[in-house]
Each structure stands twice: as C-alpha cells, then as structure tokens.
Design an enzyme around this catalytic site. Structure first.
Site, PDB file in Angstrom:
ATOM      1  N   SER A 108     -21.173 -50.084  93.572  1.00  0.00           N
ATOM      2  CA  SER A 108     -21.178 -48.645  93.305  1.00  0.00           C
ATOM      3  C   SER A 108     -22.543 -48.044  93.611  1.00  0.00           C
ATOM      4  CB  SER A 108     -20.840 -48.396  91.829  1.00  0.00           C
ATOM      5  OG  SER A 108     -21.067 -47.040  91.494  1.00  0.00           O
ATOM      6  N   TYR A 151     -21.229 -41.654  97.210  1.00  0.00           N
ATOM      7  CA  TYR A 151     -20.869 -40.245  97.022  1.00  0.00           C
ATOM      8  C   TYR A 151     -21.798 -39.467  97.935  1.00  0.00           C
ATOM      9  CZ  TYR A 151     -18.368 -41.401  92.675  1.00  0.00           C
ATOM     10  OH  TYR A 151     -17.486 -41.900  91.752  1.00  0.00           O
ATOM     11  N   THR A 208     -16.381 -42.220  98.665  1.00  0.00           N
ATOM     12  CA  THR A 208     -15.426 -41.731  97.662  1.00  0.00           C
ATOM     13  C   THR A 208     -15.204 -40.242  97.863  1.00  0.00           C
ATOM     14  OG1 THR A 208     -16.110 -43.464  96.145  1.00  0.00           O
ATOM     15  CG2 THR A 208     -14.968 -41.581  95.183  1.00  0.00           C
ATOM     16  N   LYS A 223     -12.222 -43.581 100.350  1.00  0.00           N
ATOM     17  CA  LYS A 223     -11.608 -43.988  99.072  1.00  0.00           C
ATOM     18  C   LYS A 223     -11.182 -42.764  98.288  1.00  0.00           C
ATOM     19  CE  LYS A 223     -12.779 -46.407  94.742  1.00  0.00           C
ATOM     20  NZ  LYS A 223     -12.998 -45.379  93.719  1.00  0.00           N
ATOM     21  N   SER A 282      -6.279 -44.243  96.178  1.00  0.00           N
ATOM     22  CA  SER A 282      -6.879 -44.369  94.848  1.00  0.00           C
ATOM     23  C   SER A 282      -6.799 -43.035  94.134  1.00  0.00           C
ATOM     24  CB  SER A 282      -8.360 -44.781  94.982  1.00  0.00           C
ATOM     25  OG  SER A 282      -9.001 -44.802  93.713  1.00  0.00           O
ATOM     26  N   HIS A 314      -8.857 -43.013  91.453  1.00  0.00           N
ATOM     27  CA  HIS A 314     -10.092 -43.262  90.696  1.00  0.00           C
ATOM     28  C   HIS A 314      -9.763 -43.871  89.330  1.00  0.00           C
ATOM     29  CE1 HIS A 314     -14.444 -41.941  91.199  1.00  0.00           C
ATOM     30  NE2 HIS A 314     -14.477 -42.505  90.007  1.00  0.00           N
TER      31      HIS A 314
HETATM   32  C1  LIG Z   1     -16.032 -47.582  84.363  1.00  0.00           C
HETATM   33  C2  LIG Z   1     -15.640 -47.165  85.748  1.00  0.00           C
HETATM   34  C3  LIG Z   1     -16.605 -46.681  86.605  1.00  0.00           C
HETATM   35  C4  LIG Z   1     -16.261 -46.314  87.907  1.00  0.00           C
HETATM   36  N1  LIG Z   1     -17.240 -45.921  88.752  1.00  0.00           N
HETATM   37  C5  LIG Z   1     -16.921 -45.617  90.035  1.00  0.00           C
HETATM   38  C6  LIG Z   1     -17.941 -45.301  90.965  1.00  0.00           C
HETATM   39  O1  LIG Z   1     -19.126 -45.307  90.650  1.00  0.00           O
HETATM   40  N2  LIG Z   1     -17.546 -44.974  92.220  1.00  0.00           N
HETATM   41  C7  LIG Z   1     -16.229 -44.969  92.610  1.00  0.00           C
HETATM   42  O2  LIG Z   1     -15.921 -44.664  93.755  1.00  0.00           O
HETATM   43  N3  LIG Z   1     -15.255 -45.298  91.739  1.00  0.00           N
HETATM   44  C8  LIG Z   1     -15.573 -45.631  90.481  1.00  0.00           C
HETATM   45  N4  LIG Z   1     -14.579 -46.004  89.619  1.00  0.00           N
HETATM   46  C9  LIG Z   1     -13.186 -46.078  90.095  1.00  0.00           C
HETATM   47  C10 LIG Z   1     -12.869 -47.476  90.612  1.00  0.00           C
HETATM   48  O3  LIG Z   1     -13.511 -47.714  91.844  1.00  0.00           O
HETATM   49  C11 LIG Z   1     -11.366 -47.674  90.860  1.00  0.00           C
HETATM   50  O4  LIG Z   1     -10.877 -46.620  91.652  1.00  0.00           O
HETATM   51  C12 LIG Z   1     -10.532 -47.786  89.601  1.00  0.00           C
HETATM   52  O5  LIG Z   1     -11.255 -48.365  88.531  1.00  0.00           O
HETATM   53  C13 LIG Z   1      -9.305 -48.637  89.886  1.00  0.00           C
HETATM   54  O6  LIG Z   1      -8.494 -48.714  88.813  1.00  0.00           O
HETATM   55  P1  LIG Z   1      -8.401 -49.965  87.777  1.00  0.00           P
HETATM   56  O7  LIG Z   1      -9.611 -49.844  86.894  1.00  0.00           O
HETATM   57  O8  LIG Z   1      -7.125 -49.676  87.096  1.00  0.00           O
HETATM   58  O9  LIG Z   1      -8.385 -51.258  88.570  1.00  0.00           O
HETATM   59  C14 LIG Z   1     -14.918 -46.384  88.328  1.00  0.00           C
HETATM   60  C15 LIG Z   1     -13.945 -46.875  87.449  1.00  0.00           C
HETATM   61  C16 LIG Z   1     -14.294 -47.272  86.175  1.00  0.00           C
HETATM   62  C17 LIG Z   1     -13.226 -47.827  85.275  1.00  0.00           C
HETATM   63  O1  LIG Z   2     -17.297 -43.044  85.935  1.00  0.00           O
HETATM   64  C1  LIG Z   2     -16.846 -42.957  87.084  1.00  0.00           C
HETATM   65  O2  LIG Z   2     -15.632 -43.102  87.314  1.00  0.00           O
HETATM   66  C2  LIG Z   2     -17.702 -42.678  88.229  1.00  0.00           C
HETATM   67  O3  LIG Z   2     -17.179 -42.642  89.290  1.00  0.00           O
HETATM   68  C3  LIG Z   2     -19.151 -42.434  88.114  1.00  0.00           C
HETATM   69  C4  LIG Z   2     -19.797 -41.759  89.129  1.00  0.00           C
HETATM   70  C5  LIG Z   2     -21.163 -41.486  89.037  1.00  0.00           C
HETATM   71  C6  LIG Z   2     -21.885 -41.908  87.957  1.00  0.00           C
HETATM   72  C7  LIG Z   2     -21.252 -42.588  86.978  1.00  0.00           C
HETATM   73  C8  LIG Z   2     -19.897 -42.871  87.056  1.00  0.00           C
END
Ligand SMILES: Cc1cc2nc3c(=O)[nH]c(=O)nc-3n(C[C@H](O)[C@H](O)[C@H](O)COP(=O)(O)O)c2cc1C
Ligand SMILES: O=C(O)C(=O)c1ccccc1
Length: 351
Positions: free
Chosen positions: A110, A134, A160, A223, A245, A247
């Site tokens: 990430s 991002y 993303t 994504k 996705s 997210h």
């Molecule tokens: C705690 C958390 C933080 C996440 N942070 C990001 C991120 O920084 N960038 C991003 O593109 N997606 C982020 N996501 C989304 C994940 O990449 C992903 O799309 C999602 O968790 C998939 O679903 P699942 O948790 O059911 O496997 C985050 C998801 C979670 C749960």
């Molecule tokens: O929490 C998230 O899902 C996420 O995508 C994110 C993005 C930037 C900073 C912290 C979390």
C-alpha cells in the site's frame, strides 16, 4: 493463539487478532462504509455460488502456480494493498512481505504503508512486490512516489481508482480513529523532514492515467473498476490488468458484491487483459469460484491482517499457506490440474 488451539482456515485468525488488537484498530481493519451492506455482500456472494466438479479426468494433484503480467506466481492469490500494518505488528509491512515471499505470494504494498517500500523490499529479498498508488493531484510528488516504487524493484503499479474521496466508516467515527498513533507514519509520503497527507481527490481523471502511463514503463493495474462501462477507457489508456474491487466495502456502501460484477467485467474486457478480483475471498473454494467466473487471480485483504495481528510474520505466512493448500485441494477435488483447467462450467448459482 486465542480462540482455537490450531487454526484450520484463514477465518480462524480473526478472533485471535481481535483479542490482541486495540478495539479502535480492530474496527479500523474490520469495518466498512455506511451500513456495511457491501462488506457483507462480498462474502455472501461467494456463499451463493456452488462448484460443479468434473470427475475421472485423471488430472493428478493440482499445481497452484499461475503466470501474472508475464511472471510466475505461486498461487492465484495476491496480498491486497492494506494500510498501516504496524498497527498489527511492530515489524509491519516487513513481516507481511517476508510471509508473502515464504509462500510465493505477490504482495501489493500500500502507498499508505507504515514502512517505506524500499525498506519493505530490502527486508524480504525474493518477495515479488507490486505497488499501490493513489494518484496525488501534485503530479510531481506522484512521480517521486512512482520512482520510489521503481527503485524498490516493484513489478507493477496498482492504481486505486475507487477513491475520489475517503469512505465514511462509522466504526472509525465512533472510536474517533482518524490518524496513526505517534511514531507511525505513511513512510512512502516522506518529503524531506515532513510526511505529506494522502490526498484522495475527486479531480483525478483519465488524463492523470495518461500522464502516469507516460511516466513509467511499469504495467499499470487499475484497481476498483466495478462498472463495465469503464472497461473500454481503461483499455484505451493502456491498463495492463483490471482489478474488480469495491475496496472491501470501505468506500461507498450499497455497491454490488465483486463476485457478482466479475462476469460482466470479464466479458467487457474480452480477453484483452487479465481481470483480478478482491473482496470477501476467505477460502480456497472462493478462489476457484472466482477463477471459474473468469478472474486470472484474486487478492485478500483482511485475512492477511488477521494473521499478522494474531502472530506476526508467522501468522501472515500461516494464512497464506492455508489458503494455498485450500486452493490446491479445491482444484484437485474439481478435477483440475491447475488454474488453467478451471472453466465457466465449474460454477453454478446455488440459490
Ligand atoms: C484495513 C484496510 C486498509 C486498506 N487500505 C487500502 C489502501 O491503502 N489502498 C487500497 O487500494 N486499498 C486498501 N484497502 C482495500 C483492499 O485493498 C481490498 O480492496 C479489500 O480489503 C479486499 O477485501 P477483503 O478485505 O474482503 O479481502 C484496504 C482494506 C482494508 C481492510
Ligand atoms: O483504509 C483504507 O481503506 C484506505 O484505503 C486508506 C487509504 C489511505 C490511508 C489510509 C487508509
């Protein structure tokens, strides 16, 4: 580990993680936007699908390996990009990357990692890393970040595109969780002595993807594509792959489950690029269902965080190892020698 004596499936790690995490951090990881309908829908959609094995194919024991963007991967499951791994374990993303390397899993680091991507790569030689971005409205700073990912040896940029604003998550509001604790930072956003905030901008458009395409030779994965109408422009802008996705239900609530949108996105892509999926993948059978619906691979977010929070690098590696064993088992029991043998005939709507 709290909860069970010996975890048998990735889901078993959630209780142990919850027991160890600060409740605000557990809810940050677990939660979704709004009423969390989309969060629930992702898992429920896999539950409504059934597998229809073929018999007597003499396929032999299944191999889990696949080729993604021209390179081999140990299984059709990637680590989805998730923020703030040092909330789960002091080693943070270093531990996750070592666990990914140990199990032959591609990790998408990430942009909001709490360890700089170069340090993640250095801590896990042998890990195949992709970098999630991002796009920042300051394109010069975006370029700085892209160069850091390139220098770290990342093999792809995962951009993303589902976040023109940050999702509103009621669990975070209730805890008042809106920032990292002192000492933890988004290390990929360092700019001299300060760390810039991540901007999620509604002004990012296709023009930014065109500029990114001109900035780097890395393959660009988009994504967060959910609407089939976005597939054509994505291909026209040189996307090397798409990731279906929502997210993990954390951005806008009331979106459909990713497994339900996958067939339409695959049809719109028409084989031009591989289509990946994340959201609600919890078992090997979910992985095979997604492959049967046309995915080239899937990614898992929360299960890896639960492994990491429960038992650090070892826990994350256990989650990924269990998933790989489940994928192999599901393939074998479906009469498939590998992911390449999984066709659309293998999946049915169960109800
Ligand atoms: C705690 C958390 C933080 C996440 N942070 C990001 C991120 O920084 N960038 C991003 O593109 N997606 C982020 N996501 C989304 C994940 O990449 C992903 O799309 C999602 O968790 C998939 O679903 P699942 O948790 O059911 O496997 C985050 C998801 C979670 C749960
Ligand atoms: O929490 C998230 O899902 C996420 O995508 C994110 C993005 C930037 C900073 C912290 C979390």
């Amino acid at each position: 580990m709290a909860g069970v004596r010996s975890p048998a499936t990735p889901r078993d790690f959630e209780a142990a993680a919850r027991a160890r995490l600060d409740p605000a951090h557990y809810d940050y990881f677990a939660g979704g936007a709004g009423g969390e309908a989309t969060l629930r829908a992702n898992e429920a959609a896999f539950g409504r699908l059934a597998l229809l094995p073929r018999v007597l194919r003499g396929a032999g024991a299944a191999r889990t390996g696949v080729t993604l963007l021209g390179r081999p991967a140990g299984m059709p499951v990637l680590v989805a990009p998730t923020a703030f791994h040092r909330l789960a374990d002091p080693e943070g993303e270093r531990a996750t990357a070592r666990a990914a390397a140990a199990t032959g899993t591609i990790m998408i680091v990430s942009m909001a990692a709490t360890v700089a991507v170069g340090d993640v790569a250095a801590a896990a030689p042998g890990a195949v890393l992709w970098f999630q971005l991002y796009v920042q409205p300051d394109m010069r700073f975006t370029e700085t970040i892209v160069r850091r990912a390139e220098a770290a040896g990342c093999a792809a940029l995962v951009v993303t595109v589902d976040s023109p604003a940050r999702g509103v998550r009621e669990r975070e509001l209730r805890h008042g969780f809106d920032d990292l604790p002192d000492g933890l930072n988004c290390e990929n956003l360092r700019d001299g002595t300060r760390v810039r905030p991540i901007v999620m901008s509604p002004e990012i458009g296709w023009g930014h993807i065109a500029r990114l395409r001109g900035m780097t030779d890395l393959p660009i994965v988009l994504k967060g594509v959910l609407n089939p109408a976005d597939v054509r422009p994505a291909l026209d802008h040189g996307a090397a792959a798409l990731m279906v996705s929502n997210h993990g239900g954390r951005q806008l609530d009331s979106l459909p489950a990713t497994a339900d949108m996958l067939p339409e996105i695959v049809a719109a892509a028409g084989g031009a690029v591989p289509v990946l999926l994340d959201g609600g993948v919890r078992r090997g059978t979910d992985v095979v269902k997604a492959l049967a619906l046309g995915a080239a691979a899937v990614a898992v977010g929360r299960p890896v965080l639960w492994g990491l929070a429960a038992d650090g690098e070892r826990g994350a590696a256990r989650v990924l190892g269990l998933l790989r064993a489940e994928v192999a088992d599901a393939l074998t029991l479906c009469g498939c020698a590998s992911a390449a043998d999984v066709g659309p005939d293998l999946v049915r709507r169960a109800c």
